[in-house]
Motif scaffolding. Structure first.
Motif, PDB file in Angstrom:
ATOM      1  N   UNK A   1       0.829  -1.214   0.000  1.00 30.29           N
ATOM      2  CA  UNK A   1       0.000   0.000   0.000  1.00 30.29           C
ATOM      3  C   UNK A   1       0.863   1.264   0.000  1.00 30.29           C
ATOM      4  N   UNK A   2       1.992   1.195   0.706  1.00 31.49           N
ATOM      5  CA  UNK A   2       2.865   2.359   0.821  1.00 31.49           C
ATOM      6  C   UNK A   2       3.895   2.440  -0.305  1.00 31.49           C
ATOM      7  N   UNK A   3       3.987   1.385  -1.112  1.00 30.75           N
ATOM      8  CA  UNK A   3       4.991   1.350  -2.163  1.00 30.75           C
ATOM      9  C   UNK A   3       6.394   1.181  -1.606  1.00 30.75           C
ATOM     10  N   UNK A   4       6.515   0.477  -0.488  1.00 34.05           N
ATOM     11  CA  UNK A   4       7.812   0.282   0.152  1.00 34.05           C
ATOM     12  C   UNK A   4       8.639  -0.759  -0.594  1.00 34.05           C
ATOM     13  N   UNK A   5       9.950  -0.552  -0.598  1.00 29.34           N
ATOM     14  CA  UNK A   5      10.864  -1.500  -1.221  1.00 29.34           C
ATOM     15  C   UNK A   5      11.588  -2.360  -0.194  1.00 29.34           C
ATOM     16  N   UNK A   6      11.553  -1.929   1.067  1.00 32.86           N
ATOM     17  CA  UNK A   6      12.266  -2.670   2.109  1.00 32.86           C
ATOM     18  C   UNK A   6      11.600  -2.428   3.461  1.00 32.86           C
ATOM     19  N   UNK A   7      11.925  -3.324   4.413  1.00 38.61           N
ATOM     20  CA  UNK A   7      11.336  -3.257   5.750  1.00 38.61           C
ATOM     21  C   UNK A   7      12.410  -3.448   6.810  1.00 38.61           C
ATOM     22  N   UNK A   8      12.173  -2.868   7.958  1.00 41.49           N
ATOM     23  CA  UNK A   8      12.905  -3.195   9.177  1.00 41.49           C
ATOM     24  C   UNK A   8      11.865  -3.426  10.261  1.00 41.49           C
ATOM     25  N   UNK A   9      11.919  -4.593  10.886  1.00 40.16           N
ATOM     26  CA  UNK A   9      10.997  -4.924  11.962  1.00 40.16           C
ATOM     27  C   UNK A   9      11.642  -4.584  13.297  1.00 40.16           C
ATOM     28  N   UNK A  10      10.832  -4.125  14.237  1.00 41.30           N
ATOM     29  CA  UNK A  10      11.336  -3.806  15.571  1.00 41.30           C
ATOM     30  C   UNK A  10      10.296  -4.248  16.593  1.00 41.30           C
ATOM     31  N   UNK A  11      10.746  -4.912  17.641  1.00 45.35           N
ATOM     32  CA  UNK A  11       9.852  -5.102  18.779  1.00 45.35           C
ATOM     33  C   UNK A  11      10.674  -5.127  20.059  1.00 45.35           C
ATOM     34  N   UNK A  12      10.008  -4.977  21.164  1.00 43.18           N
ATOM     35  CA  UNK A  12      10.699  -4.885  22.449  1.00 43.18           C
ATOM     36  C   UNK A  12      10.383  -6.071  23.341  1.00 43.18           C
ATOM     37  N   UNK A  13      11.296  -6.347  24.234  1.00 37.65           N
ATOM     38  CA  UNK A  13      11.092  -7.331  25.290  1.00 37.65           C
ATOM     39  C   UNK A  13      11.093  -6.582  26.622  1.00 37.65           C
ATOM     40  N   UNK A  14       9.935  -6.420  27.252  1.00 42.60           N
ATOM     41  CA  UNK A  14       9.874  -5.681  28.515  1.00 42.60           C
ATOM     42  C   UNK A  14      10.774  -6.245  29.609  1.00 42.60           C
ATOM     43  N   UNK A  15      11.107  -7.524  29.537  1.00 42.91           N
ATOM     44  CA  UNK A  15      11.969  -8.136  30.550  1.00 42.91           C
ATOM     45  C   UNK A  15      13.403  -7.602  30.496  1.00 42.91           C
ATOM     46  N   UNK A  16      13.777  -7.025  29.343  1.00 45.43           N
ATOM     47  CA  UNK A  16      15.143  -6.569  29.162  1.00 45.43           C
ATOM     48  C   UNK A  16      16.051  -7.610  28.532  1.00 45.43           C
ATOM     49  N   UNK A  17      15.595  -8.860  28.453  1.00 46.20           N
ATOM     50  CA  UNK A  17      16.349  -9.933  27.794  1.00 46.20           C
ATOM     51  C   UNK A  17      16.021  -9.884  26.304  1.00 46.20           C
ATOM     52  N   UNK A  18      16.973  -9.442  25.503  1.00 51.66           N
ATOM     53  CA  UNK A  18      16.694  -9.221  24.082  1.00 51.66           C
ATOM     54  C   UNK A  18      16.984 -10.438  23.208  1.00 51.66           C
ATOM     55  N   UNK A  19      17.275 -11.555  23.807  1.00 49.02           N
ATOM     56  CA  UNK A  19      17.492 -12.765  23.019  1.00 49.02           C
ATOM     57  C   UNK A  19      16.203 -13.144  22.295  1.00 49.02           C
ATOM     58  N   UNK A  20      16.262 -13.358  20.970  1.00 51.06           N
ATOM     59  CA  UNK A  20      15.038 -13.708  20.238  1.00 51.06           C
ATOM     60  C   UNK A  20      14.520 -15.089  20.617  1.00 51.06           C
ATOM     61  N   UNK A  21      13.217 -15.201  20.712  1.00 51.22           N
ATOM     62  CA  UNK A  21      12.586 -16.487  20.994  1.00 51.22           C
ATOM     63  C   UNK A  21      12.404 -17.251  19.690  1.00 51.22           C
ATOM     64  N   UNK A  22      12.029 -18.516  19.800  1.00 48.53           N
ATOM     65  CA  UNK A  22      11.736 -19.295  18.595  1.00 48.53           C
ATOM     66  C   UNK A  22      10.614 -18.666  17.803  1.00 48.53           C
ATOM     67  N   UNK A  23       9.608 -18.152  18.524  1.00 49.49           N
ATOM     68  CA  UNK A  23       8.475 -17.509  17.850  1.00 49.49           C
ATOM     69  C   UNK A  23       8.933 -16.261  17.110  1.00 49.49           C
TER      70      UNK A  23
END
Length: 230
Positions: free
Chosen positions: A169-191
């Motif tokens: 819809x926006x005509x984007x060519x690229x993406x960057x995803x961002x999310x936070x972990x409130x616990x402070x542990x930034x290790x990505x989960x399997x999900x």
């Protein structure tokens, strides 16, 4: 003849003016509780706010950043009125807009530290998980920054098709995803990893590149691309 001594002035008389003067002279030298104290002045024309500012910081782990990122419900639960909450929300929004403005100066991939600074301010201390997407044009300049979903303390529902649909819809060519972990542990989960791959594959099929998925939390960050996970 009345020889009674004049009533003593409250100990905080003149304190506000002195505090403002110290702040304007050397802003970085003023401690967090005094910054918060000044923020509370507008909603409290009289009275000493120092004790209240220290109390509030204590409720949020003596973290000014965590207090600024608290939602209105949490601030109300801490005993603040809507008039007192207003300056806190204002300060958070001003900081977010200031750091976001830096992203517009040059392509994001060559301005990575500005991106990290922005997402830390925007959601690094958020009490629940938030999922944000940065949509980029062909030159990797920021087209749109959108908070897509907000979840609970440890999960956020993400729908890859919706992310890709919005990119088209926006005509984007690229993406960057961002999310936070409130616990402070930034290790990505399997999900986190699985969802990222789903977005990557759906976007790639339509000629859209997923540059990275960044996880932030309490001053820390992790890049799934740097970790070799995408």
């Amino acid at each position: 003849m009345n020889d009674a001594a004049p009533p003593e002035k409250p100990h905080h008389t003149g304190h506000r003016a002195r505090l403002r003067a110290r702040f304007l002279e050397a802003p970085s030298a003023v401690p967090d509780y005094e910054i918060l104290e000044m923020m509370l002045f507008a909603a409290n024309p009289r009275g000493d706010m120092k004790t209240e500012a220290k109390r509030l910081l204590g409720l949020f782990g003596n973290s000014f950043a965590r207090l600024l990122n608290a939602d209105r419900a949490a601030l109300r639960a801490a005993g603040l009125t809507e008039a007192q909450i207003g300056p806190i929300v204002l300060a958070r929004e001003a900081a977010t807009r200031l750091t976001r403005a830096d992203l517009a100066e040059k392509p994001i991939l060559s301005n990575w530290q500005a991106l990290l600074d922005y997402v830390q301010v925007a959601q690094g201390e958020a009490p629940v998980e938030q999922f944000r997407v940065l949509f980029l044009d062909r030159k990797n300049a920021l087209l749109k920054d959108e908070l897509q979903q907000q979840g609970t303390i440890d999960q956020t529902p993400v729908f890859p098709r919706e992310v890709v649909k919005r990119a088209l819809e926006l005509g984007a060519s690229a993406l960057i995803l961002v999310h936070n972990h409130p616990s402070g542990d930034v290790k990505p989960s399997r999900a986190d990893i699985e969802m990222t791959k789903q977005v990557r594959d759906a976007a790639k099929a339509l000629g859209i590149n997923l540059h990275d998925h960044v996880i932030v939390g309490r001053g820390r960050h992790a890049s799934l691309k740097s970790m070799g996970l995408i």
